[in-house]
Structures are given as structure tokens and as C-alpha cells.
Enzyme design. Structure first.
Site, mmCIF file in Angstrom:
data_model
loop_
_atom_site.group_PDB
_atom_site.id
_atom_site.type_symbol
_atom_site.label_atom_id
_atom_site.label_comp_id
_atom_site.label_asym_id
_atom_site.label_seq_id
_atom_site.Cartn_x
_atom_site.Cartn_y
_atom_site.Cartn_z
ATOM 1 N N ILE A 17 89.779 -29.909 60.229
ATOM 2 C CA ILE A 17 89.922 -29.180 61.507
ATOM 3 C C ILE A 17 89.951 -30.142 62.694
ATOM 4 N N PHE A 32 84.844 -21.192 59.635
ATOM 5 C CA PHE A 32 83.677 -21.413 58.780
ATOM 6 C C PHE A 32 83.420 -22.902 58.564
ATOM 7 N N SER A 86 76.825 -27.824 56.333
ATOM 8 C CA SER A 86 75.943 -26.651 56.437
ATOM 9 C C SER A 86 74.525 -26.839 55.897
ATOM 10 N N THR A 115 74.966 -19.729 63.160
ATOM 11 C CA THR A 115 73.730 -19.516 62.406
ATOM 12 C C THR A 115 72.565 -19.075 63.296
ATOM 13 N N ASP A 116 71.582 -18.417 62.680
ATOM 14 C CA ASP A 116 70.364 -18.058 63.428
ATOM 15 C C ASP A 116 69.490 -19.277 63.721
ATOM 16 N N GLU A 117 69.772 -20.405 63.030
ATOM 17 C CA GLU A 117 68.902 -21.581 63.200
ATOM 18 C C GLU A 117 68.981 -22.163 64.606
ATOM 19 N N TYR A 135 71.229 -30.404 61.873
ATOM 20 C CA TYR A 135 72.199 -29.345 61.559
ATOM 21 C C TYR A 135 72.226 -28.280 62.654
ATOM 22 N N SER A 136 71.037 -27.731 62.971
ATOM 23 C CA SER A 136 71.050 -26.614 63.929
ATOM 24 C C SER A 136 71.433 -27.089 65.326
ATOM 25 N N LYS A 148 75.177 -27.188 65.333
ATOM 26 C CA LYS A 148 75.757 -25.832 65.416
ATOM 27 C C LYS A 148 75.555 -25.264 66.825
ATOM 28 N N TYR A 203 59.206 -26.373 48.824
ATOM 29 C CA TYR A 203 58.790 -27.292 49.880
ATOM 30 C C TYR A 203 57.480 -26.794 50.505
ATOM 31 N N ASN A 216 59.665 -17.963 50.915
ATOM 32 C CA ASN A 216 60.374 -18.693 49.854
ATOM 33 C C ASN A 216 59.718 -18.456 48.496
ATOM 34 N N HIS A 257 60.367 -28.616 59.322
ATOM 35 C CA HIS A 257 60.727 -27.375 58.625
ATOM 36 C C HIS A 257 60.430 -26.139 59.498
HETATM 37 P P1 NAD Z 1 79.606 -24.583 52.869
HETATM 38 O O1 NAD Z 1 78.969 -25.923 53.086
HETATM 39 O O2 NAD Z 1 79.442 -23.906 51.568
HETATM 40 O O3 NAD Z 1 81.176 -24.688 53.136
HETATM 41 C C1 NAD Z 1 81.722 -25.409 54.202
HETATM 42 C C2 NAD Z 1 83.208 -25.583 53.917
HETATM 43 O O4 NAD Z 1 83.793 -26.264 55.049
HETATM 44 C C3 NAD Z 1 83.502 -26.444 52.688
HETATM 45 O O5 NAD Z 1 84.528 -25.852 51.923
HETATM 46 C C4 NAD Z 1 83.982 -27.764 53.277
HETATM 47 O O6 NAD Z 1 84.899 -28.461 52.449
HETATM 48 C C5 NAD Z 1 84.640 -27.299 54.571
HETATM 49 N N1 NAD Z 1 84.695 -28.341 55.609
HETATM 50 C C6 NAD Z 1 83.680 -29.155 56.007
HETATM 51 N N2 NAD Z 1 84.112 -29.960 57.001
HETATM 52 C C7 NAD Z 1 85.397 -29.626 57.239
HETATM 53 C C8 NAD Z 1 86.377 -30.087 58.156
HETATM 54 N N3 NAD Z 1 86.101 -31.064 59.033
HETATM 55 N N4 NAD Z 1 87.605 -29.532 58.145
HETATM 56 C C9 NAD Z 1 87.903 -28.534 57.264
HETATM 57 N N5 NAD Z 1 87.014 -28.070 56.368
HETATM 58 C C10 NAD Z 1 85.787 -28.596 56.362
HETATM 59 O O7 NAD Z 1 79.084 -23.676 54.063
HETATM 60 P P2 NAD Z 1 78.766 -22.119 54.091
HETATM 61 O O8 NAD Z 1 77.377 -21.912 53.618
HETATM 62 O O9 NAD Z 1 79.877 -21.392 53.458
HETATM 63 O O10 NAD Z 1 78.766 -21.866 55.663
HETATM 64 C C11 NAD Z 1 79.971 -21.529 56.335
HETATM 65 C C12 NAD Z 1 79.681 -21.398 57.820
HETATM 66 O O11 NAD Z 1 78.708 -20.384 58.022
HETATM 67 C C13 NAD Z 1 79.090 -22.656 58.460
HETATM 68 O O12 NAD Z 1 79.631 -22.804 59.728
HETATM 69 C C14 NAD Z 1 77.597 -22.394 58.526
HETATM 70 O O13 NAD Z 1 77.015 -23.085 59.613
HETATM 71 C C15 NAD Z 1 77.587 -20.896 58.749
HETATM 72 N N6 NAD Z 1 76.408 -20.172 58.259
HETATM 73 C C16 NAD Z 1 75.978 -20.353 56.964
HETATM 74 C C17 NAD Z 1 74.897 -19.603 56.485
HETATM 75 C C18 NAD Z 1 74.383 -19.745 55.082
HETATM 76 O O14 NAD Z 1 73.346 -19.170 54.754
HETATM 77 N N7 NAD Z 1 75.069 -20.460 54.185
HETATM 78 C C19 NAD Z 1 74.265 -18.688 57.355
HETATM 79 C C20 NAD Z 1 74.722 -18.549 58.658
HETATM 80 C C21 NAD Z 1 75.807 -19.286 59.089
HETATM 81 O O1 DAU Z 2 69.485 -19.424 58.481
HETATM 82 C C1 DAU Z 2 70.833 -19.688 58.197
HETATM 83 C C2 DAU Z 2 70.939 -21.014 57.483
HETATM 84 O O2 DAU Z 2 70.484 -20.806 56.152
HETATM 85 C C3 DAU Z 2 72.362 -21.578 57.481
HETATM 86 O O3 DAU Z 2 72.745 -21.843 58.804
HETATM 87 C C4 DAU Z 2 72.426 -22.866 56.650
HETATM 88 O O4 DAU Z 2 73.772 -23.310 56.579
HETATM 89 C C5 DAU Z 2 71.926 -22.545 55.260
HETATM 90 O O5 DAU Z 2 71.909 -23.736 54.487
HETATM 91 C C6 DAU Z 2 70.522 -21.939 55.308
HETATM 92 O O6 DAU Z 2 69.555 -22.916 55.765
HETATM 93 P P1 DAU Z 2 68.105 -23.050 55.106
HETATM 94 O O7 DAU Z 2 67.600 -24.408 55.362
HETATM 95 O O8 DAU Z 2 67.238 -21.906 55.485
HETATM 96 O O9 DAU Z 2 68.514 -22.841 53.548
HETATM 97 P P2 DAU Z 2 68.045 -23.586 52.221
HETATM 98 O O10 DAU Z 2 68.593 -22.802 51.077
HETATM 99 O O11 DAU Z 2 68.321 -25.050 52.255
HETATM 100 O O12 DAU Z 2 66.474 -23.373 52.248
HETATM 101 C C7 DAU Z 2 65.918 -22.070 52.291
HETATM 102 C C8 DAU Z 2 64.421 -22.214 52.372
HETATM 103 O O13 DAU Z 2 63.944 -22.741 51.111
HETATM 104 C C9 DAU Z 2 63.961 -23.220 53.412
HETATM 105 O O14 DAU Z 2 62.745 -22.768 53.979
HETATM 106 C C10 DAU Z 2 63.719 -24.507 52.627
HETATM 107 C C11 DAU Z 2 63.271 -23.986 51.282
HETATM 108 N N1 DAU Z 2 63.631 -24.831 50.105
HETATM 109 C C12 DAU Z 2 64.918 -25.227 49.976
HETATM 110 C C13 DAU Z 2 65.318 -26.003 48.903
HETATM 111 C C14 DAU Z 2 66.741 -26.471 48.739
HETATM 112 C C15 DAU Z 2 62.676 -25.130 49.166
HETATM 113 O O15 DAU Z 2 61.487 -24.747 49.277
HETATM 114 N N2 DAU Z 2 63.054 -25.901 48.093
HETATM 115 C C16 DAU Z 2 64.323 -26.369 47.922
HETATM 116 O O16 DAU Z 2 64.598 -27.098 46.935
#
Ligand code: NAD
Ligand code: DAU
Length: 352
Positions: free
Chosen positions: A59, A80, A84, A133-135, A159-160, A163, A216, A258, A294
Site C-alpha cells: 500500500i 485492512f 497487527s 482497533t480499540d487499543e 502497535y497501538s 494505529k 502472560y 485470558n 500489557h
Molecule cells: P493480519 O496481520 O492477520 O493481516 C494483515 C494483512 O496485511 C496481511 O495479509 C499482510 O500481508 C498485509 N499487509 C501488511 N503490510 C502490508 C502492506 N504494506 N501493504 C499491503 N498489505 C500489507 O491482521 P488482521 O488481524 O487481519 O487485522 C486487519 C486489520 O484490522 C488491521 O489493521 C488491524 O489493526 C485491525 N484490527 C485487528 C483486530 C484483531 O483482533 N485481529 C481487531 C481490531 C482491528
Molecule cells: O483489541 C484489538 C486487538 O486485538 C487488535 O488491534 C490486534 O491486532 C490483535 O492482535 C489483538 O491484540 P491483543 O494483544 O489483545 O491480542 P493477542 O491475541 O496477542 O493477546 C490477547 C491477550 O492474550 C492479551 O492480553 C495477551 C494475552 N496472551 C497472548 C499470547 C499470544 C497470552 O496470555 N499469551 C500468549 O501467548
């Protein structure tokens, strides 16, 4: 057509699959850089679907984005694409600043150039939907009210923070240039095709492999879990009916610690795939070093999207997590493909 960025990732992949499940839907140009998190196996079922055009690219590449916008006469962009994973952002923040901030800026600029040259009617219909994200709102105390759209931004991880920066850029492109943007801030997603660096898929896959289930710190951190297909439905609703320049918080009304999440997964596995030695999966739980900085609790107040646009999640955590565990049991080809890749190197770095 619509342009989806990051559509080979977890949520983007689910979004593209759900969008094209509607036979009358517009086609999708799917632009993805295929980082470690991008997985074309997720999109395998679309191989013969002419409405899906996959483009391997970044992008950040303004010329590429502009040429796609012009070639396919794109009427909406759903962004998207992002780095992440919070833990990765702690180990190496540079990629997060590059993609989430600088590349989002480039995407906005390419969109603005394209949009400013559209005929008036097409300009009015154009949308740039930024998935966030809510973060960005920081961490809540146990008694604080869930995050509303009015909460101040208080990001705590690289990360947050990255974003949050992208959200500010999107907002500024609306106020300054009039680009018709929409922003969604969503809570934690879970469901099919989730990369196993994140808690829920990691726990399911480690449990089945007889490995430890890393918690964690004290495991009492709270997240508000939303089934990914509900998130995709919310994005479609905001795209169609959202008011430009507005922000919509999206959440599941499903606050869980968790430890509760991991114990729930273990009990479902005990029922669906009991261990041959009769031991409960929960015996594999291990407490490990906490994540630096955290965040203790996230929770979303999703009343605005419900009141203004009529969206509510259809899955409870109990129904969604059962479907998810079943999906991982039924789709071991997908998980084995993931496990043979870069994921293994990441596991070593994070948990050794
Ligand atoms: P993900 O890491 O699974 O996927 C990200 C995708 O973006 C991948 O396919 C990657 O190859 C692509 N990408 C990364 N950099 C790029 C670039 N420069 N150009 C083009 N493509 C690129 O992420 P996800 O969990 O699917 O999250 C998608 C979006 O939603 C993110 O913006 C994330 O911040 C947001 N979000 C995620 C969650 C969650 O719980 N996973 C919650 C709220 C918001
Ligand atoms: O809140 C939205 C966010 O949720 C998105 O913006 C992010 O892209 C997405 O990755 C997610 O972030 P978290 O950090 O909350 O997700 P994660 O699955 O990494 O962790 C969830 C919770 O679990 C967090 O409190 C950390 C904890 N954790 C995570 C891992 C990987 C553990 O306790 N053990 C683990 O091994």
C-alpha cells in the site's frame, strides 16, 4: 469494484470470502504485500472466481495503488493492511511505523489523487474505510465504562501508537481535503484463518500438539471478543450506511479474562477431541513472563453502531468459540501450512 488491502490476512481474508459469498456483490481487487501474516491458502476457494483479482504489492506504492484505482474504477477502499501483532511491535517497532503510519499516508494520498479527479457523482459515492482497533484508547480499570467514540486516545504499545497515528491521518484527510472517510475501531477478533501468533489460535493449536499454553502474567487481563464474521458484517454496514467523517466502535459485548478464554477452549477440546491419556487440556497451561506495558482491560461500548446503523453481533462468545475450535479441528491442512512457515521462527524468538 472495491479495493481491499490486506485481504490475505485474518480479517481481510474473512471479509473478502464473505463479500464474494453474495453472488450479486461487486468484484474485489485484493492488494496484499504477503508479509508473514498474509496467506493465500485462505483465499483458495476463490481461485476460479473471476470477481476476485489478487495483486501482490504494498500500500506504500502510490503508483501501483493509483493505477489499480484507475484501472478498476474503484468505488470504495477498505483498508485492512497493517502490522497487527502487539508482541512483534515490542520486538521490532520499525515495520509498524513503516506500514501503519507511512504506508497508510501513501494510501491516503493515492486515494485523494484518484478521488479528486472523479466526476462529482462518483466523488460523492466514493468511500475510504479505515479498519482500526480499540487499543488506541489505552487500558481501562476494572470499573471504568467501556470505550465510546469520545474516549481520548491513549495508546500504550508501538502497535497501538502506530494505529492511533493512522487514525489521525485518516481524520485529517477528511477535515482538510474532504476525502469521504469512515473509521471503525474494533475489539479483539477470533475465528477461522487466524494466524497462530494470537492467543486463541495459538492455544487451540498448541493444545492439540501437546504443547504448553502460555498465559502472560496472571491471566486476568480482559479483552472484548468478537467473532470475525460479525466484524465483517459491521464493516459492510458502515460502508453502506455510515456517515462520512464518523468513527464507529465495534465490539462483541463479550468481556472475558485470558484465563477464562483458555479454560473455555480447553473444555471444548476435552469434549470434542479428548486426549487419549484422559488428561484435561487445561493441565498444559503454563504461566510465562508478562508482556511489557500489557494493557489490563479493553471493552467496547458498541451502542452508536447499533443505534445509528442497526448492527449488533450475532454470535455470543460461547457460540463463536465453539465454531472456531471446530473450524481448527476440521481445517488441519490450513494450520499445517502455517506451521511449516515463518511462524516457527517467531515462536522460538518469543517463547525460548
Ligand atoms: P493480519 O496481520 O492477520 O493481516 C494483515 C494483512 O496485511 C496481511 O495479509 C499482510 O500481508 C498485509 N499487509 C501488511 N503490510 C502490508 C502492506 N504494506 N501493504 C499491503 N498489505 C500489507 O491482521 P488482521 O488481524 O487481519 O487485522 C486487519 C486489520 O484490522 C488491521 O489493521 C488491524 O489493526 C485491525 N484490527 C485487528 C483486530 C484483531 O483482533 N485481529 C481487531 C481490531 C482491528
Ligand atoms: O483489541 C484489538 C486487538 O486485538 C487488535 O488491534 C490486534 O491486532 C490483535 O492482535 C489483538 O491484540 P491483543 O494483544 O489483545 O491480542 P493477542 O491475541 O496477542 O493477546 C490477547 C491477550 O492474550 C492479551 O492480553 C495477551 C494475552 N496472551 C497472548 C499470547 C499470544 C497470552 O496470555 N499469551 C500468549 O501467548
Amino acid at each position: 469494484m472495491i479495493l481491499v488491502t490486506g485481504g490475505a490476512g485474518f480479517i481481510g481474508g474473512n471479509f473478502v470470502l464473505d463479500w464474494l459469498a453474495n453472488p450479486s456483490a461487486e468484484g474485489v481487487v485484493n492488494l496484499d504485500k504477503l508479509t508473514y501474516a498474509g496467506n493465500l491458502a485462505t483465499l483458495q476457494s476463490l481461485e476460479k472466481d473471476a470477481r476476485h483479482i489478487f495483486v501482490h504489492g504494498d500500500i506504500a506504492d502510490c503508483n501501483l495503488v493509483l493505477s489499480l484505482l484507475n484501472k478498476y474504477q474503484i468505488r470504495a477502499i477498505i483498508n485492512f493492511a497493517a502490522e497487527s501483532h502487539v508482541d512483534r511491535s515490542i520486538h521490532g517497532p520499525a515495520d509498524f511505523i513503516q506500514t501503519n503510519v507511512l504506508a497508510t499516508f501513501n494510501l491516503l494520498e493515492a486515494s485523494r489523487t484518484y478521488w479528486s479527479e472523479l466526476a462529482q457523482k462518483n466523488q460523492q459515492n466514493f468511500r475510504f474505510l479505515h479498519v482500526s482497533t480499540d487499543e488506541v484508547y489505552g487500558s481501562l480499570s476494572s470499573t471504568a465504562r467501556p470505550f465510546s467514540e469520545k474516549n481520548p486516545y491513549e495508546p500504550n504499545s508501538p502497535y497501538s501508537a502506530s494505529k492511533a497515528a493512522s487514525d489521525h491521518l485518516v481524520r485529517a484527510w477528511y477535515h482538510t481535503y474532504g476525502l469521504p472517510v469512515l473509521t471503525t475501531n474494533c475489539s479483539n477478533n477470533y475465528g477461522p484463518y487466524h494466524f497462530p501468533e494470537k492467543l486463541i489460535p495459538l492455544v487451540i493449536m498448541n493444545a492439540l500438539a501437546g504443547k504448553s499454553l502460555p498465559i502472560y502474567g496472571d491471566g486476568q487481563q480482559i479483552r472484548d471478543w468478537l467473532y470475525v464474521k460479525d466484524h465483517c458484517a459491521a464493516i459492510r454496514r458502515v460502508l453502506e450506511n455510515g456517515k462520512t467523517g464518523e468513527v464507529y466502535n465495534v465490539g462483541g459485548w463479550n468481556e472475558k479474562s485470558n484465563l477464562d478464554v483458555v479454560n473455555t477452549i480447553c473444555s471444548i477440546l476435552d469434549e470434542l477431541r479428548p486426549k487419549t491419556d484422559g488428561a484435561p487440556y487445561a493441565a498444559q497451561i503454563t504461566y510465562v513472563k508478562d508482556r511489557p506495558g500489557h494493557d489490563r482491560r479493553y471493552a467496547i461500548d458498541a451502542r452508536k453502531i447499533e443505534q445509528d446503523l442497526g448492527w449488533r453481533p450475532s454470535e455470543s462468545f460461547e457460540t463463536g468459540i465453539r465454531k472456531t475450535v471446530q473450524w481448527y479441528l476440521d481445517n488441519q491442512d490450513w494450520t499445517e501450512g502455517v506451521l511449516s512457515g515463518a511462524y516457527r521462527d517467531w515462536l522460538k524468538k518469543q517463547y525460548s
